[in-house]
Design an enzyme around this catalytic site. Structure first.
Site, PDB file in Angstrom:
ATOM      1  N   GLY A 125       0.818  -1.205   0.000  1.00 49.95           N
ATOM      2  CA  GLY A 125       0.000   0.000   0.000  1.00 49.95           C
ATOM      3  C   GLY A 125       0.853   1.256   0.000  1.00 49.95           C
ATOM      4  O   GLY A 125       0.748   2.084  -0.890  1.00 49.95           O
ATOM      5  N   ILE A 182      -1.301  -5.401   5.020  1.00 45.90           N
ATOM      6  CA  ILE A 182      -0.876  -4.960   3.689  1.00 45.90           C
ATOM      7  C   ILE A 182       0.454  -5.594   3.286  1.00 45.90           C
ATOM      8  O   ILE A 182       1.164  -5.101   2.408  1.00 45.90           O
ATOM      9  CB  ILE A 182      -0.804  -3.417   3.609  1.00 45.90           C
ATOM     10  CG1 ILE A 182       0.118  -2.842   4.686  1.00 45.90           C
ATOM     11  CG2 ILE A 182      -2.188  -2.831   3.758  1.00 45.90           C
ATOM     12  CD1 ILE A 182       0.302  -1.325   4.564  1.00 45.90           C
ATOM     13  N   ALA A 225      -0.498  -1.702  14.029  1.00 43.19           N
ATOM     14  CA  ALA A 225      -0.304  -2.773  15.008  1.00 43.19           C
ATOM     15  C   ALA A 225      -0.594  -2.269  16.412  1.00 43.19           C
ATOM     16  O   ALA A 225      -1.216  -2.969  17.219  1.00 43.19           O
ATOM     17  CB  ALA A 225       1.115  -3.313  14.914  1.00 43.19           C
ATOM     18  N   ARG A 234       7.990  -2.091  22.678  1.00 47.46           N
ATOM     19  CA  ARG A 234       7.994  -3.551  22.586  1.00 47.46           C
ATOM     20  C   ARG A 234       7.906  -3.978  21.130  1.00 47.46           C
ATOM     21  O   ARG A 234       7.052  -3.486  20.380  1.00 47.46           O
ATOM     22  CB  ARG A 234       6.806  -4.137  23.349  1.00 47.46           C
ATOM     23  CG  ARG A 234       6.847  -5.664  23.411  1.00 47.46           C
ATOM     24  CD  ARG A 234       5.568  -6.290  23.937  1.00 47.46           C
ATOM     25  NE  ARG A 234       5.130  -5.766  25.216  1.00 47.46           N
ATOM     26  CZ  ARG A 234       5.647  -6.100  26.400  1.00 47.46           C
ATOM     27  NH1 ARG A 234       6.646  -6.953  26.458  1.00 47.46           N
ATOM     28  NH2 ARG A 234       5.190  -5.565  27.520  1.00 47.46           N
ATOM     29  N   ASN A 264       7.155  -8.858  16.944  1.00 46.19           N
ATOM     30  CA  ASN A 264       7.696 -10.024  16.239  1.00 46.19           C
ATOM     31  C   ASN A 264       9.054  -9.609  15.672  1.00 46.19           C
ATOM     32  O   ASN A 264       9.139  -8.721  14.821  1.00 46.19           O
ATOM     33  CB  ASN A 264       6.745 -10.461  15.115  1.00 46.19           C
ATOM     34  CG  ASN A 264       7.277 -11.657  14.324  1.00 46.19           C
ATOM     35  OD1 ASN A 264       8.452 -11.716  13.961  1.00 46.19           O
ATOM     36  ND2 ASN A 264       6.410 -12.614  14.046  1.00 46.19           N
ATOM     37  N   GLY A 296       5.289   2.639  16.855  1.00 48.43           N
ATOM     38  CA  GLY A 296       5.181   2.357  15.436  1.00 48.43           C
ATOM     39  C   GLY A 296       6.521   2.026  14.816  1.00 48.43           C
ATOM     40  O   GLY A 296       7.537   2.650  15.127  1.00 48.43           O
ATOM     41  N   GLU A 300       6.980   2.920   9.447  1.00 54.70           N
ATOM     42  CA  GLU A 300       7.605   3.962   8.629  1.00 54.70           C
ATOM     43  C   GLU A 300       8.927   4.445   9.195  1.00 54.70           C
ATOM     44  O   GLU A 300       9.558   5.338   8.630  1.00 54.70           O
ATOM     45  CB  GLU A 300       6.631   5.140   8.486  1.00 54.70           C
ATOM     46  CG  GLU A 300       5.361   4.763   7.735  1.00 54.70           C
ATOM     47  CD  GLU A 300       4.238   5.759   7.942  1.00 54.70           C
ATOM     48  OE1 GLU A 300       3.949   6.093   9.104  1.00 54.70           O
ATOM     49  OE2 GLU A 300       3.641   6.198   6.949  1.00 54.70           O
TER      50      GLU A 300
HETATM   51 MO1  MOS Z   1       0.881   5.259   5.259  1.00 54.63          MO
HETATM   52  S1  MOS Z   1       1.772   6.624   4.036  1.00 54.63           S
HETATM   53  O1  MOS Z   1      -0.135   6.039   6.329  1.00 54.63           O
HETATM   54  O2  MOS Z   1       0.287   3.962   4.388  1.00 54.63           O
END
Ligand code: MOS
Length: 736
Positions: free
Chosen positions: A245, A472, A516, A619, A622, A693, A696
């Site tokens: 995506g 995705i 996640a 954390r 995986n 996160g 990204e």
């Molecule tokens: Mo992202 S650029 O929020 O798939």
């Protein structure tokens, strides 16, 4: 549950749990055997007809006439949809609606202007070429630099202000003993995911089912409802597998709406896929940017002023800007600060989220500017960053939740052999190759979004988890399976993870590095509630019950879970809501990138030799999928640094390169040795998983580390991405 207080010790803190293990993807066998079905492979009801999208051949103007007589008479043709026969639809910016064929106006090259539907795909495509569409071209604006003078201050995006200011930047910058004032440019880019956008639409009376490649099912259902002006309850989006995506499938695209309109008109399922070439113009892109970075320090390298001005562009009707100054607001110390975003209106395809919108392009500028500043100070670039580690978030004036940038830099330096780097560019040679090393910081916001989940334990000992979350390709099925297995003390093989259906509980979707964390937290909440129900049924105190080996145990009593659930099974619902912790703590993931490159001293060709990313992101759910995501981001950082650019023809307003042969993303041959590691960290302020996160994080700063390595190798500082050899060669010393 919501995040209004930091989470204490919880069930995921057990030392040897399944969460965190490098478990293989649970959907791996389905994918490698071809059993995982993607949108265009779906079948639903009667045999589908096939739609072929016809796109505008001009950058701006109007449709003046349509002659569809030849196309209509072509074999197999069932329907030709144009603005002349398309129904009225709801409107809004691209995140909220996706109306198609709304009128004769052409706002950008590649705007869909017709859909030809036939029995077979080839018939639809052949007929599409028989369609005669006359257009009148109007002058358009296509050049960001030329439009700079007309740029405006955009409205805030969500809560993100266009401008920030702390202290007196101008005065502090002007009066500092050391300063740099550099302008970097980044090109427009496209997501280039493997699977083109595709939809199978089927109507059942007033109810619409869309099998569609989409990252955000819950939000996109709302957008489809608004566009088609039908109730949300009548719409179902199904998307169990998505072939990438990167932001390009966050929103509803033309394929979904055109398929829905055609299927309704024909009372028959219709499939529409964009071709690879069409994706470049029909869907969204990352805006190009012009970024001015100004940083000033005292004589010892302490930042006294830091400023970042960003210019990006979008269609006149679209409010979104590329928020490339985001990280500059929080990454380094400095009493006087100023960030500004300006937005120019260009008649190009919608600019929207792509792979770390904001930081990905912003750090290509900021992290090279830091490298330039370090050289000017005669200071190691790692030491410059360490020296400017802020004690608190310098603009929000709140504490960081968990920030381990310096450990990432130090650990990476030790592992990579940073001490072998020569500060003087061009000092290391290997035959005809000039060798250099570069470093850059990584940071990315780690938001939490509302998300819901249900979990059902069946009498035969299976736990079925449902949420309108997507995978995705990142490993969602797998990490959620691990969470449920660990929290219920069940084997991963007895967890049925059901995602990809908007009829399941509303979920955050995959995007913005929050997937996640958000969906996983809803699952955590559902599992806690199911544990409480099971404990009650077993007559055990919930806080003493231990869940292991598919049993619940307390003291010397033990009961198999399956015997407690009754004939109909036991269901629990969970949810997560963001709380005010996100405004009380500055929450980001961090990391450090290290790159070694060779620059051919004769040709200027750049080759990556080694690459290491060291990250902290709370954390890790995986170890294997996290590492893969980090590496994937780093590879895209290489793409941004060296290869990726939409080549814009500013006369016509189109992108010249429209396939993967001409729009270059890194291939295996470009990435010889790469590794990513995560240092241990838990963040009790982010979510009950204490995770952050990672989706990204890997791309943020990676390209800058490449560019800094190129400079260290050969002494050529290119400030116009990507660093292709034509930009490097003129600066290389002449060889004898
Ligand atoms: Mo992202 S650029 O929020 O798939």
């Amino acid at each position: 549950m919501d995040m209004t207080a930091p989470v204490g010790t919880n069930v995921l803190d057990a030392p040897h749990g399944i969460v965190g293990q490098p478990m293989d993807r649970v959907d791996g066998p389905l994918k490698v055997t071809g059993a995982a079905k993607y949108a265009y492979e779906m079948r639903d009801g009667a045999k589908a007809a096939y739609g072929y999208v016809v796109i505008a051949p001009i950058g701006k103007g109007r449709i003046t006439a349509i002659d569809d007589s030849a196309a209509r008479a072509a074999p197999g043709v069932l329907l030709i949809l144009t603005h002349q026969n398309a129904p009225t639809q709801g409107t809004g910016d691209h995140q909220h609606a996706a109306p198609q064929l709304t009128g004769p106006e052409i706002t950008h090259y590649g705007q869909p202007v017709a859909l030809v539907v036939a029995e077979q795909f080839e018939q639809a495509r052949a007929a599409a070429y028989l369609l005669k569409i006359d257009t009148a071209t109007e002058p358009g604006a296509y050049d960001l630099a030329a439009a700079a003078a007309t740029a405006k201050t955009p409205q805030p995006m969500q809560k993100m202000a266009a401008d920030t200011s702390v202290g007196d930047f101008s005065h502090a910058f002007a009066s500092a003993p050391v300063s740099i004032d550099v302008t970097y440019t980044t090109p427009a880019q496209t997501h280039a995911m493997m699977e083109p956008h595709a939809t199978l639409a089927r109507w059942d009376g007033t109810h619409l089912t869309l099998h569609t490649a989409n990252q955000f099912l819950t939000q996109s259902r709302t957008a489809v409802a608004k566009t088609l002006q039908i109730p949300e309850a009548n719409i179902r989006l199904i998307s169990p597998f998505i072939g990438g995506g990167f932001g390009g499938k966050l929103w509803v695209a033309a394929d979904a709406i055109l398929a829905a309109l055609a299927a309704r008109a024909l009372s028959r399922p219709v499939k529409v896929a964009l071709t690879r070439q069409q994706m470049f113009h029909v869907t969204t892109r990352r805006s190009d940017t012009i970024q001015r970075v100004r940083i000033a320090t005292d004589a010892d390298g302490h930042i006294t002023a830091i400023g970042h001005d960003v210019l990006s562009d979008n269609l006149p009707s679209e409010p979104g800007f590329e928020n490339s100054a985001t990280q500059t607001r929080t990454l380094y110390a400095g009493a006087n600060r100023e960030t500004r975003h300006r937005l120019a209106a260009l008649d190009l395809p919608v600019a929207s989220s792509m792979r770390a919108p904001g930081e990905a392009s912003g750090m290509l500028a900021l992290e090279c500017a830091m490298d330039e500043l370090a050289e000017k100070l005669g200071m190691d670039p790692i030491e410059l960053r360490v020296r400017n580690e802020p004690a608190r978030d310098p603009e929000q004036d709140i504490p960081y939740s968990a920030r381990h940038l310096i450990p990432c830099l130090r650990e990476g330096a030790a592992r990579f052999g940073w001490h072998r780097r020569k500060p003087q560019p061009g000092a290391v040679r290997d035959g005809s190759w000039l060798i250099g090393m570069g470093v850059a910081a990584a940071t990315r916001a780690t938001p939490l979004m509302p998300s819901k989940c249900t979990i059902t334990l069946t009498p035969d000992g299976i736990a079925i988890v449902r949420m309108a979350m997507t995978d995705i390709g990142t490993g969602s099925y797998t990490v959620f399976t691990q969470i449920a297995a660990e929290m219920l003390g069940m084997a991963p093989g007895n967890i049925r993870m059901q995602l990809g259906d908007s009829n399941f509980p509303d979920a955050a979707g995959s995007g913005g590095s929050f997937g996640a964390a958000s969906a996983g937290s809803a699952l955590f909440d559902a599992c806690m509630k199911l544990r409480a129900q099971l404990a009650e049924k077993a007559g055990m105190p919930p806080d003493q019950a231990v869940f292991a080996d598919a049993t619940i145990r307390a003291g010397n009593r033990s009961e198999p879970l399956a015997t407690l659930v009754g004939a109909n099974g036991l269901e629990a619902a969970g949810s997560i809501e963001p709380g005010d912790l996100a405004t009380k703590f500055s929450q980001q993931s961090y990391g450090a990138h290290f790159v070694e490159v060779g620059v051919d001293s004769d040709t200027g060709e750049v080759r990556i030799r080694r690459m290491l990313g060291v990250f902290t992101a709370g954390r890790i759910l995986n170890a294997k999928t996290a590492r893969s995501q980090a590496i994937g981001g780093m590879v895209f950082g290489v793409g941004a640094a060296l290869e990726e650019a939409l080549q814009l023809d500013t006369r016509i307003g189109y992108f010249v390169n429209r396939d993967l042969a001409e729009y270059h993303v890194p291939v295996h041959a470009d990435i010889p040795e790469i590794d990513a590691i995560f240092l241990p960290e838990l963040d009790p302020t982010t979510n009950p998983l204490k995770s952050k996160g990672i989706g990204e994080l890997g791309i943020c700063g990676a390209g800058a580390a490449v560019a800094n390595a190129v400079y260290n190798a050969c002494g050529v500082r290119v400030r116009d991405y990507p660093l292709t050899l034509d930009k490097i060669l003129p600066g290389l010393p002449v060889q004898n």
